[in-house]
Scaffold this active site. Structure first.
Site, short mmCIF file in Angstrom:
data_model
loop_
_atom_site.label_atom_id
_atom_site.label_comp_id
_atom_site.label_asym_id
_atom_site.label_seq_id
_atom_site.Cartn_x
_atom_site.Cartn_y
_atom_site.Cartn_z
N GLU A 115 0.82 -1.22 0.00
CA GLU A 115 0.00 0.00 0.00
C GLU A 115 0.85 1.27 0.00
O GLU A 115 1.30 1.71 1.04
CB GLU A 115 -0.92 -0.03 1.23
CG GLU A 115 -1.85 1.17 1.29
CD GLU A 115 -2.83 1.12 2.46
OE1 GLU A 115 -3.08 0.03 3.01
OE2 GLU A 115 -3.32 2.18 2.85
N LYS A 137 -2.34 -1.88 -3.29
CA LYS A 137 -3.44 -1.08 -2.72
C LYS A 137 -3.10 0.40 -2.84
O LYS A 137 -2.49 0.99 -1.95
CB LYS A 137 -3.66 -1.48 -1.25
CG LYS A 137 -4.75 -0.67 -0.56
CD LYS A 137 -5.24 -1.34 0.71
CE LYS A 137 -6.14 -0.44 1.52
NZ LYS A 137 -6.82 -1.14 2.61
P1 13P Z 1 -9.31 3.93 4.25
O1 13P Z 1 -10.21 3.34 3.19
O2 13P Z 1 -10.07 4.48 5.42
O3 13P Z 1 -8.27 4.85 3.69
O4 13P Z 1 -8.54 2.71 4.91
C1 13P Z 1 -7.93 1.79 4.11
C2 13P Z 1 -6.63 1.42 4.68
O5 13P Z 1 -6.38 0.25 4.83
C3 13P Z 1 -5.67 2.47 5.00
O6 13P Z 1 -4.43 1.96 5.38
#
Ligand code: 13P
Length: 333
Positions: A179, A221
């Protein structure tokens, strides 16, 4: 590393228009959200809240995975059943968040760039998470945009950490969710967000490839390409969809296991509308494209639950509705 297992599990997570729900807020972040709604941030309240989420009837129709914090992975329902068992019985894959916090990497123009911590003991922790039922995991690096940020050194360090984490995951037969979040805070334009997203994805995928990370057994992500919250010019839904798809199609290898978006401070409607617009715009994407929202799915349910903790069924209905909306968006509906 069992490549077939990793690729199969990555596929299972995003199949049939299903998405992933992130309920992996740290104790501090969870506390911040609770306190705004008048709920005390105790371990028992976090357990009760997450019991409501995990046991929501029919949630498996729209979600293929839940991301938990290590605390939640060891908690039980009021009836004494492990949350992980409840999820497994519904056919929902379990993910456990692998990072432990952030530390200051450098300071530029009064702003701090923070890297993600937790690599030192990650091999031991990942083996433990695997034994607790994790088939996937998550690591987030957050990138700020300002006049002077992000710095090149910071992006390189972030990519290195994401890669090291992914390596440890795959060595334990755990699918890494990688991510790299570009934060929505600030007054930057959509074009600037596009530029930073593309540059960061290039550094990231070069680093992942150099380390032989097995891409079909990994999930990206990303955040969407969107103007900063304080930017005077906000893009239309179609523009966000178009620029996001352009950044991803030009920079994410076709063999990645899947792409799931974070919502990153967008409203529930925005997050769903943007996802739907992307699927309407292109029905022949090179990778599965789905969602792994936290706030944009949980928030309506959290508000109902916080107003009265006995309102479990009502809160669960709100959760189901948000998950269904996003699953429909994955079909362009
Ligand atoms: P949000 O959709 O609230 O951004 O959270 C997703 C997430 O895993 C952030 O690290």
């Amino acid at each position: 590393m069992d490549k077939q297992f990793l690729a199969d599990e990555a596929k299972k997570l995003t199949i049939n228009s299903k998405g992933i729900l992130a309920i992996d807020e740290s104790t501090g972040t969870c506390g911040g959200r609770f306190e705004k709604l008048g709920v005390e941030n105790t371990e028992e309240n976090r357990r009760k809240y997450r019991e409501m989420l995990v046991t929501a009837p029919n949630i498996e129709k729209y979600l293929g995975g839940f991301i938990l914090v290590p605390e939640t992975a060891l908690q039980k329902t009021t009836d004494g059943k492990m949350f992980t068992e409840v999820l497994t019985e519904k056919g929902i894959s379990i993910g456990i968040n692998a990072y432990t916090g952030y530390s200051v990497f450098n300071e530029v123009g009064g702003l701090k760039e923070q890297v993600t911590e937790g690599l030192a003991d990650l091999p031991e922790r990942m083996a433990k998470y695997k034994s607790e039922g994790a088939v996937f995991s998550k690591w987030r690096e957050q990138v700020q945009i300002s006049d002077n940020l992000p710095t090149e050194a910071f992006l390189v360090e972030g990519a290195k950490r994401l890669t090291e984490y992914a390596k440890i995951c795959q060595a334990n037969n755990v699918v890494p969710i990688i991510e790299p979040e570009i934060l929505i805070d600030g007054n930057h334009t959509l074009e600037k967000c596009y530029e930073v997203t593309v540059h960061n994805l290039n550094i990231l995928f070069t680093t992942l490839k150099d380390a032989d990370i097995y891409l079909p057994g990994a999930i990206l992500k990303p955040s969407m390409v969107i103007a900063g919250k304080e930017c005077a010019t906000q893009a239309t839904v179609e523009e966000v969809a178009e620029w996001t798809l352009k950044a991803l199609k030009e920079n994410v290898p076709a063999d990645i296991g899947g792409i799931v978006f974070l919502s990153g401070g967008q409203t529930e409607e925005q997050a769903t509308d943007h996802l739907r617009a992307m699927h309407k715009m292109d029905t022949n994407l090179p990778w599965p494209l789905s969602f792994s929202y936290g706030r944009a799915i949980q928030y309506p349910a959290l508000k109902i639950w916080a107003s009265n903790m006995e309102n479990v069924a009502l809160a669960q209905a709100a959760l189901l509705q948000m998950a269904e909306n996003n699953s429909n968006a994955n079909e362009g509906k």
